[in-house]
Design an enzyme around this catalytic site. Sequence first.
Site, PDB file in Angstrom:
ATOM      1  N   THR A  47       0.843  -1.191   0.000  1.00  0.00           N
ATOM      2  CA  THR A  47       0.000   0.000   0.000  1.00  0.00           C
ATOM      3  C   THR A  47       0.887   1.253   0.000  1.00  0.00           C
ATOM      4  O   THR A  47       2.056   1.204   0.404  1.00  0.00           O
ATOM      5  CB  THR A  47      -0.951   0.001   1.208  1.00  0.00           C
ATOM      6  OG1 THR A  47      -0.200  -0.202   2.404  1.00  0.00           O
ATOM      7  CG2 THR A  47      -1.981  -1.110   1.077  1.00  0.00           C
ATOM      8  N   THR A  49       1.485   4.478   1.497  1.00  0.00           N
ATOM      9  CA  THR A  49       2.272   5.046   2.599  1.00  0.00           C
ATOM     10  C   THR A  49       3.221   4.013   3.183  1.00  0.00           C
ATOM     11  O   THR A  49       4.369   4.319   3.527  1.00  0.00           O
ATOM     12  CB  THR A  49       1.343   5.594   3.690  1.00  0.00           C
ATOM     13  OG1 THR A  49       0.510   6.622   3.132  1.00  0.00           O
ATOM     14  CG2 THR A  49       2.138   6.170   4.855  1.00  0.00           C
ATOM     15  N   CYS A  50       2.750   2.789   3.280  1.00  0.00           N
ATOM     16  CA  CYS A  50       3.571   1.714   3.848  1.00  0.00           C
ATOM     17  C   CYS A  50       4.820   1.474   3.009  1.00  0.00           C
ATOM     18  O   CYS A  50       5.918   1.262   3.534  1.00  0.00           O
ATOM     19  CB  CYS A  50       2.761   0.430   3.945  1.00  0.00           C
ATOM     20  SG  CYS A  50       1.201   0.607   4.849  1.00  0.00           S
ATOM     21  N   SER A  51       4.651   1.502   1.677  1.00  0.00           N
ATOM     22  CA  SER A  51       5.754   1.191   0.775  1.00  0.00           C
ATOM     23  C   SER A  51       6.681   2.371   0.513  1.00  0.00           C
ATOM     24  O   SER A  51       7.876   2.184   0.283  1.00  0.00           O
ATOM     25  CB  SER A  51       5.200   0.691  -0.570  1.00  0.00           C
ATOM     26  OG  SER A  51       4.518  -0.529  -0.406  1.00  0.00           O
ATOM     27  N   LEU A  55       7.852   1.757   5.850  1.00  0.00           N
ATOM     28  CA  LEU A  55       8.848   0.688   5.821  1.00  0.00           C
ATOM     29  C   LEU A  55      10.242   1.170   5.420  1.00  0.00           C
ATOM     30  O   LEU A  55      11.228   0.840   6.101  1.00  0.00           O
ATOM     31  CB  LEU A  55       8.377  -0.435   4.895  1.00  0.00           C
ATOM     32  CG  LEU A  55       9.395  -1.528   4.553  1.00  0.00           C
ATOM     33  CD1 LEU A  55       9.856  -2.248   5.808  1.00  0.00           C
ATOM     34  CD2 LEU A  55       8.803  -2.505   3.543  1.00  0.00           C
TER      35      LEU A  55
END
Length: 246
Positions: A47, A49-51, A55
């Site tokens: 997703t 923001t996560c990527s 992270l």
Amino acid sequence: MLENREGEKVPEVTFRTREGNEWKDVTTDDLFAGKNVVVFALPGAFTPTCSSTHLPRYNELAPVFKANGIDEIICLSVNDGFVMNAWAGDQDANNIRFIPDGNGEFSEKMGMLVGKQDLGFGPRSWRYSMLVKDGVIEKMFIEPEKPGDPFEVSDADTMLTHINGEASLPQRVTIFTKPGCPHCARAKRELRDAGFKFEEIELGNRGLSYSTLAAVTGAGTTPQVYIEGQRIGGADELTDWLKATA
């Protein structure tokens, strides 16, 4: 309402993970007993923001966390082991341990399982981070309960500031390159020799072109090196900069 569980033990859960082509059960004791661990939990692998942010920054700062007494950094999401392993490979995040909470059991026991049915996701983890020492939660940073996917407090820098507000951060270095460019190879070698880790943006990869290079850097040749947002220039300029700052 999301609950802060500082001072409590982490829930006892067995995670179904994948190592190679085999299933491997991993318990919370395996992950946390006798260790100082940072966990950041997020809504889903791959997703935006996560990527793009959550992270990568933890992966980038992992050596700094280690220097400040953290044994391991765990990324947790309500995804299966196949998805989490694929995401780990896509992100090249070798400093992070990916744990799939496939059934949402850990997230539910943490009080962090939320419904994302409006997005077609089903139950997912709320975004948060925590510092766990020998299985006990010392600190939690829980994103505010707002619509959407807030990302304000569970980031790597906030956690590192809590652990050591005076920790020395690595300089952010980006280099634009193209395949087969000898000057690019020299610039990367000089950066490594000087102890810099860097992000490489290679032309021809994922649609990046000379138009991209010109739009971002204002230059038409590679390499183009940036350190802490400052444009250093090509390989010769990098050599001069490294000598001046040595």
